[in-house]
Write a protein that holds these residues in place. Sequence first.
Motif, PDB file in Angstrom:
ATOM      1  N   TRP A 115      42.663  34.956  41.214  1.00 37.77           N
ATOM      2  CA  TRP A 115      43.991  34.467  41.595  1.00 37.77           C
ATOM      3  C   TRP A 115      43.864  33.139  42.347  1.00 37.77           C
ATOM      4  O   TRP A 115      42.964  32.972  43.169  1.00 37.77           O
ATOM      5  CB  TRP A 115      44.677  35.467  42.533  1.00 37.77           C
TER       6      TRP A 115
ATOM      7  N   HIS B 290      44.856  39.000  31.026  1.00 32.97           N
ATOM      8  CA  HIS B 290      46.004  39.844  30.671  1.00 32.97           C
ATOM      9  C   HIS B 290      47.331  39.165  31.041  1.00 32.97           C
ATOM     10  O   HIS B 290      48.384  39.541  30.549  1.00 32.97           O
ATOM     11  CB  HIS B 290      45.902  41.252  31.292  1.00 32.97           C
TER      12      HIS B 290
ATOM     13  N   HIS C  11      51.749  43.779  31.290  1.00 31.94           N
ATOM     14  CA  HIS C  11      51.214  43.421  32.604  1.00 31.94           C
ATOM     15  C   HIS C  11      51.755  44.358  33.690  1.00 31.94           C
ATOM     16  O   HIS C  11      51.006  44.863  34.529  1.00 31.94           O
ATOM     17  CB  HIS C  11      51.597  41.965  32.903  1.00 31.94           C
TER      18      HIS C  11
ATOM     19  N   HIS D 134      49.919  42.077  42.596  1.00 31.05           N
ATOM     20  CA  HIS D 134      50.967  42.114  41.573  1.00 31.05           C
ATOM     21  C   HIS D 134      52.351  42.349  42.187  1.00 31.05           C
ATOM     22  O   HIS D 134      53.341  41.827  41.676  1.00 31.05           O
ATOM     23  CB  HIS D 134      50.630  43.167  40.514  1.00 31.05           C
TER      24      HIS D 134
ATOM     25  N   ASP E 132      48.234  34.557  38.874  1.00 25.09           N
ATOM     26  CA  ASP E 132      47.305  35.534  38.304  1.00 25.09           C
ATOM     27  C   ASP E 132      46.634  34.898  37.093  1.00 25.09           C
ATOM     28  O   ASP E 132      47.314  34.583  36.113  1.00 25.09           O
ATOM     29  CB  ASP E 132      48.113  36.772  37.894  1.00 25.09           C
TER      30      ASP E 132
HETATM   31 FE   LIG Z   1      47.503  40.796  36.550  1.00 23.96          FE
END
Ligand SMILES: [Fe+2]
Length: 218
Positions: A144, A184, A48, A96, A180
């Motif tokens: 998100w 992934h 990630h 992120h 998130d």
């Molecule tokens: Fe992500």
Amino acid sequence: MLLARAFSPARGLVAARLWWRQKHTLPDLPYDYGALEPTIGAEIMQLHHSKHHQTYVNNLNVAEEKLAEAKARGDISTVIALAPALKFNGGGHINHSIFWQNLSPSGGEPEGDLLAAISRDFGSLENMKSQLATQTVAIQGSGWGWLGYNKQKGVLQIATCPNQDPLEATTGLVPLFGIDVWEHAYYLQYKNVRPDYVNAIWKVANWKDITARFNAAK
Ligand SMILES: [Fe+2]
């Protein structure tokens, strides 16, 4: 006018130098890849951070370089065409960068003014977690879920964003805590059971960081 704004090598060089100085870089994680286990496994964290987030950073830099070149030659069509790439990759980098800080192996609980605001705006901490989980789990595709702060109204609010849309730029809410739910972020460990991941993430929520963002936003 067009001639005056035409591309020149010198102007292109200035744009390239400016871009190089402002190049984005991948921030270090404030903990080891395995530090959030068993809630989030080391393999997920490594991929990630070092692959997915790095790719947003790389593509943002490419888009900004193209933007600088297009602006230098007065190419408004290319400037406009770059907007989606800037939003997607810039959003991915912003989101992120917050996410890594939002998590911590030491966990903790909210207290003081933040806990009072959560109780005032949601009834209780458990209600806030439950509302955020419900809306975040329901995101169609990738996106998100956020706990945010509405500066105009002085209240906490929950919002969801599709793709990598950054919360503040698209809703005006100041991001406090983000979940998130791109696959992934959880699929290697939680497979298709997104609710288990969304509920478990509170075990590694960094309330110190969330509180600092709340205090700065007030
Ligand atoms: Fe992500």
